[in-house]
Design a protein around this motif. Sequence first.
Motif, PDB file in Angstrom:
ATOM      1  N   GLY A 159       0.818  -1.213   0.000  1.00 18.15           N
ATOM      2  CA  GLY A 159       0.000   0.000   0.000  1.00 18.15           C
ATOM      3  C   GLY A 159       0.853   1.265   0.000  1.00 18.15           C
ATOM      4  O   GLY A 159       2.073   1.223  -0.170  1.00 18.15           O
ATOM      5  N   LEU A 160       0.169   2.387   0.240  1.00 17.31           N
ATOM      6  CA  LEU A 160       0.835   3.688   0.174  1.00 17.31           C
ATOM      7  C   LEU A 160       1.990   3.795   1.178  1.00 17.31           C
ATOM      8  O   LEU A 160       3.079   4.247   0.844  1.00 17.31           O
ATOM      9  N   LEU A 161       1.748   3.339   2.402  1.00 15.19           N
ATOM     10  CA  LEU A 161       2.784   3.449   3.427  1.00 15.19           C
ATOM     11  C   LEU A 161       4.038   2.669   3.030  1.00 15.19           C
ATOM     12  O   LEU A 161       5.156   3.168   3.158  1.00 15.19           O
ATOM     13  N   ASP A 162       3.817   1.452   2.520  1.00 14.98           N
ATOM     14  CA  ASP A 162       4.957   0.625   2.123  1.00 14.98           C
ATOM     15  C   ASP A 162       5.768   1.291   1.019  1.00 14.98           C
ATOM     16  O   ASP A 162       6.996   1.294   1.061  1.00 14.98           O
ATOM     17  N   SER A 163       5.083   1.867   0.024  1.00 17.79           N
ATOM     18  CA  SER A 163       5.852   2.481  -1.057  1.00 17.79           C
ATOM     19  C   SER A 163       6.552   3.751  -0.578  1.00 17.79           C
ATOM     20  O   SER A 163       7.650   4.057  -1.024  1.00 17.79           O
ATOM     21  N   LEU A 164       5.918   4.463   0.369  1.00 18.89           N
ATOM     22  CA  LEU A 164       6.592   5.626   0.955  1.00 18.89           C
ATOM     23  C   LEU A 164       7.866   5.204   1.671  1.00 18.89           C
ATOM     24  O   LEU A 164       8.929   5.808   1.512  1.00 18.89           O
ATOM     25  N   MET A 165       7.754   4.145   2.457  1.00 15.13           N
ATOM     26  CA  MET A 165       8.902   3.645   3.217  1.00 15.13           C
ATOM     27  C   MET A 165       9.997   3.150   2.266  1.00 15.13           C
ATOM     28  O   MET A 165      11.186   3.355   2.528  1.00 15.13           O
ATOM     29  N   ALA A 166       9.563   2.529   1.170  1.00 16.28           N
ATOM     30  CA  ALA A 166      10.535   2.044   0.191  1.00 16.28           C
ATOM     31  C   ALA A 166      11.282   3.233  -0.431  1.00 16.28           C
ATOM     32  O   ALA A 166      12.500   3.189  -0.633  1.00 16.28           O
ATOM     33  N   GLN A 167      10.557   4.323  -0.692  1.00 14.55           N
ATOM     34  CA  GLN A 167      11.181   5.534  -1.249  1.00 14.55           C
ATOM     35  C   GLN A 167      12.250   6.081  -0.289  1.00 14.55           C
ATOM     36  O   GLN A 167      13.281   6.571  -0.714  1.00 14.55           O
ATOM     37  N   LEU A 168      11.926   5.969   1.004  1.00 13.20           N
ATOM     38  CA  LEU A 168      12.862   6.491   2.016  1.00 13.20           C
ATOM     39  C   LEU A 168      13.901   5.445   2.413  1.00 13.20           C
ATOM     40  O   LEU A 168      14.658   5.656   3.349  1.00 13.20           O
ATOM     41  N   SER A 169      13.881   4.303   1.716  1.00 17.48           N
ATOM     42  CA  SER A 169      14.806   3.193   1.998  1.00 17.48           C
ATOM     43  C   SER A 169      14.727   2.726   3.445  1.00 17.48           C
ATOM     44  O   SER A 169      15.735   2.385   4.059  1.00 17.48           O
ATOM     45  N   LEU A 170      13.518   2.747   4.006  1.00 13.05           N
ATOM     46  CA  LEU A 170      13.354   2.251   5.377  1.00 13.05           C
ATOM     47  C   LEU A 170      12.843   0.812   5.325  1.00 13.05           C
ATOM     48  O   LEU A 170      11.924   0.515   4.572  1.00 13.05           O
ATOM     49  N   PRO A 171      13.448  -0.085   6.095  1.00 12.32           N
ATOM     50  CA  PRO A 171      13.023  -1.494   6.060  1.00 12.32           C
ATOM     51  C   PRO A 171      11.766  -1.702   6.895  1.00 12.32           C
ATOM     52  O   PRO A 171      11.815  -2.196   7.998  1.00 12.32           O
ATOM     53  N   PHE A 172      10.639  -1.341   6.341  1.00 15.31           N
ATOM     54  CA  PHE A 172       9.434  -1.238   7.138  1.00 15.31           C
ATOM     55  C   PHE A 172       8.256  -1.510   6.230  1.00 15.31           C
ATOM     56  O   PHE A 172       7.926  -0.685   5.383  1.00 15.31           O
ATOM     57  N   SER A 173       7.651  -2.699   6.327  1.00 16.38           N
ATOM     58  CA  SER A 173       6.515  -2.926   5.430  1.00 16.38           C
ATOM     59  C   SER A 173       5.504  -3.880   6.043  1.00 16.38           C
ATOM     60  O   SER A 173       5.803  -4.584   7.001  1.00 16.38           O
ATOM     61  N   GLY A 174       4.308  -3.864   5.475  1.00 14.83           N
ATOM     62  CA  GLY A 174       3.262  -4.767   5.936  1.00 14.83           C
ATOM     63  C   GLY A 174       2.873  -4.561   7.385  1.00 14.83           C
ATOM     64  O   GLY A 174       2.893  -5.489   8.185  1.00 14.83           O
ATOM     65  N   VAL A 175       2.515  -3.313   7.727  1.00 13.73           N
ATOM     66  CA  VAL A 175       2.168  -2.993   9.107  1.00 13.73           C
ATOM     67  C   VAL A 175       1.038  -3.887   9.622  1.00 13.73           C
ATOM     68  O   VAL A 175       1.084  -4.373  10.750  1.00 13.73           O
ATOM     69  N   LEU A 176       0.039  -4.129   8.766  1.00 15.86           N
ATOM     70  CA  LEU A 176      -1.121  -4.906   9.218  1.00 15.86           C
ATOM     71  C   LEU A 176      -0.801  -6.390   9.393  1.00 15.86           C
ATOM     72  O   LEU A 176      -1.589  -7.128   9.965  1.00 15.86           O
ATOM     73  N   ASN A 177       0.352  -6.832   8.876  1.00 17.45           N
ATOM     74  CA  ASN A 177       0.739  -8.230   9.071  1.00 17.45           C
ATOM     75  C   ASN A 177       1.602  -8.418  10.301  1.00 17.45           C
ATOM     76  O   ASN A 177       2.013  -9.524  10.609  1.00 17.45           O
ATOM     77  N   ASN A 178       1.896  -7.311  10.964  1.00 15.59           N
ATOM     78  CA  ASN A 178       2.815  -7.361  12.091  1.00 15.59           C
ATOM     79  C   ASN A 178       2.029  -7.371  13.392  1.00 15.59           C
ATOM     80  O   ASN A 178       1.181  -6.510  13.617  1.00 15.59           O
ATOM     81  N   ARG A 179       2.327  -8.344  14.235  1.00 10.09           N
ATOM     82  CA  ARG A 179       1.522  -8.506  15.447  1.00 10.09           C
ATOM     83  C   ARG A 179       1.618  -7.318  16.403  1.00 10.09           C
ATOM     84  O   ARG A 179       0.682  -7.052  17.135  1.00 10.09           O
ATOM     85  N   THR A 180       2.761  -6.617  16.403  1.00  9.91           N
ATOM     86  CA  THR A 180       2.890  -5.475  17.310  1.00  9.91           C
ATOM     87  C   THR A 180       2.338  -4.211  16.666  1.00  9.91           C
ATOM     88  O   THR A 180       1.707  -3.395  17.327  1.00  9.91           O
ATOM     89  N   LEU A 181       2.602  -4.053  15.370  1.00  5.90           N
ATOM     90  CA  LEU A 181       2.260  -2.786  14.729  1.00  5.90           C
ATOM     91  C   LEU A 181       0.798  -2.702  14.284  1.00  5.90           C
ATOM     92  O   LEU A 181       0.278  -1.603  14.115  1.00  5.90           O
ATOM     93  N   ALA A 182       0.139  -3.840  14.112  1.00  9.33           N
ATOM     94  CA  ALA A 182      -1.240  -3.807  13.604  1.00  9.33           C
ATOM     95  C   ALA A 182      -2.131  -2.958  14.510  1.00  9.33           C
ATOM     96  O   ALA A 182      -2.924  -2.149  14.033  1.00  9.33           O
TER      97      ALA A 182
END
Lengths: 404, 308
Positions: free
Chosen positions: B147-170
Amino acid sequence: MKHSLIFAAALTASSLFGISAQALDAPVTVTWQMWGEPNDAQLWQQLADLVTQQYPDIKVKLQLSGWTDYWTRLPVLAASGQVADIVSMQSMRMPNFYSILDPLDDYVKKSDVKVADFETSIMSGLSQDGKLYALPYDVGPWMVFYNRDKFAAAGLKEPAKDWTFDDFKTTAKALTKDGTYGYGTQAFDFIAGPVALGAEYFNADNEFDLTNAGFVDAFSKYADLTAKDKLSPVFASASDASAASGRFASGNVAMYIDGPWTLITAQANVNFKIGIAPLPRGSGPSRFITAGSGWGISAASQHKDAAFKALQVLTGPKAAEILGAAGRALPARLAQQTYWYDGAAKNVAGTRDTLQYMFAHTTPFRINEKWNQFENLVMQYVPVALTGDSTPEGVLSDIQSQLP
Amino acid sequence: MLAKHTDLNARSRPRSRRWFRGEGWTALFFLLPGLIGIFLFLVLPILASIALSFTNWQLLGTPRFVGFSNYTRLFTTDPQFWTVMRNTVFFTIEYLILNIALSLGLAVWISSLKIGQRWFRVVFFLPTFTPLIAVAIVWMLIFSSGGLLDSLMAQLSLPFSGVLNNRTLAMQAVIITSLWAGIGYNTVLFNAALDMVPATYLEAARIDGATAWDRFWKIRLPLISPTLFFGTVMTAITSLQVFDQIYVMTKGGPGSSTATLGYAIYQRGFQNFQMGYASAIAWVMFALIMALTALQFWLQRKWVHYDA
């Protein structure tokens, strides 16, 4: 004397009235509760009109609601005694709802409905404890949809009908490149997939037994495709069955698992050639589960005979032809399946062969009244195994512990 | 003694009778539709749910009385219940603190503006008009993998994706969505309260040399504390009942990491057809809300100042 004369006259009058009432047969309106999108309404209405054409005294009133709403409304309507005369039922939900339906065996015996005209697997799917509760209109096994263009580009052979899990994995590996995943996993793959590999999720008493070695092993194979081999994107609990179909349509995944009921939509959404293949088998022979839907008669109905007449038309050859030709359903009536093969599946190579192979290798789809609960838990917990947050064994024992 | 009683009765009776003559009946007549509605759609279902919580009603067929076994099962054997409880309380505490802090901050900021006050009030209030389901769908698309957040994070080269799949971040994703949708209401509420603080008090304090912080902490905050209390209680109650966002965004997953009481009631009742069990959970939720609201009322004596 006088009295008896009057009595006799009254008797004659009443019997005359009785005869005339029988001959006229007051028109009956039979209600029919069905799911569907607003744009399906016309198709279902066409079927309802078919009933009136054949039986001018019977009018079928269609009550349409969306898929999710349908299953929320049905128990509420049933509990308040407002359920329609004809109730639509999906085979996987039968264990929860057969109690509101009348068994159809006696009706079938008295009529000229031939059980042998229908695909066997779905007739057993719509039965409970050996009694038939609904007559089916469609049927379908879960199978692999694949992108033929990508197969050709990667120089891959079309899958064999009895391909193995290793073949499937090798293919997925070869297709995973340039930002495309070889496979797009969905929640139901973790049920249909392991069964095709020969695993069982039930014990002999028809109770969930998810932690048996066979099922854990088969489940792990599917989970590892995503968690370890990274051949598929992860799905989130929220995004249900449509996640992979969307990715498939946009060309981001090359293979995914779905049923023939989506073929018509899938074709409309893609700009490449679709192929279909059976689910991969394990070391044993192929075996597949099928699902489907049909219509039953409410146990509370006031017009059961009229409802069964309507039901015969709705599941009759003409209706099956209409649904098959429109691509809405792969008819459960064997003779009319050809309309679907020649219509909806015309541009998909090998559909007839593949499906006939699959129907020849079906295994009963075992379900019990906790099936919904199980499916929800699968959707909720499988993502944890896909991200590597938990092991497949852990996930299965979590699910098992919540199925009392 | 007896005579006195009859006398009292005789005296009180005409009064009650008089009340049900003329105006009384008219009033009752006009109130009747509302009363019937309240009885049919509020009182009766509440009573029914108490009764149902002692049965194992599966929606179809007749309910069977099972005593307290739904409650015992809930507290002792249900492997999900304590997770659900913890999630609910966790969501409520984090959401409540962030909501109150952010909306108060926004309200103070808006009230300090020389121009555009009304415009900002509308902007922050707008999400309140949007149906929560729609809000949740949009945010789900933003947070979902790819989604949008993942592509934003990818643009910023941050290793951060799939927030809703993460048990802590969801859960954090759900909280952010809820904040976006819910902050406007309290902002407008607090902003209105801040506007009611008499300018003369602030003026006098300024002349006496009080700093901006002092004026906020010692004058404005105590004066708006009743409104702050109202906002806190209402927000706590609604966040304990959180459902829509979770239903749309996570369906309680991944695992049980975002399952809350509200979602558990829906799931048990309408997906698993365990109406009795769902009713029992609903009463536990009711008790929790009552207890926390009572706690807040008790605590208010320490910090809420009504006009003295």
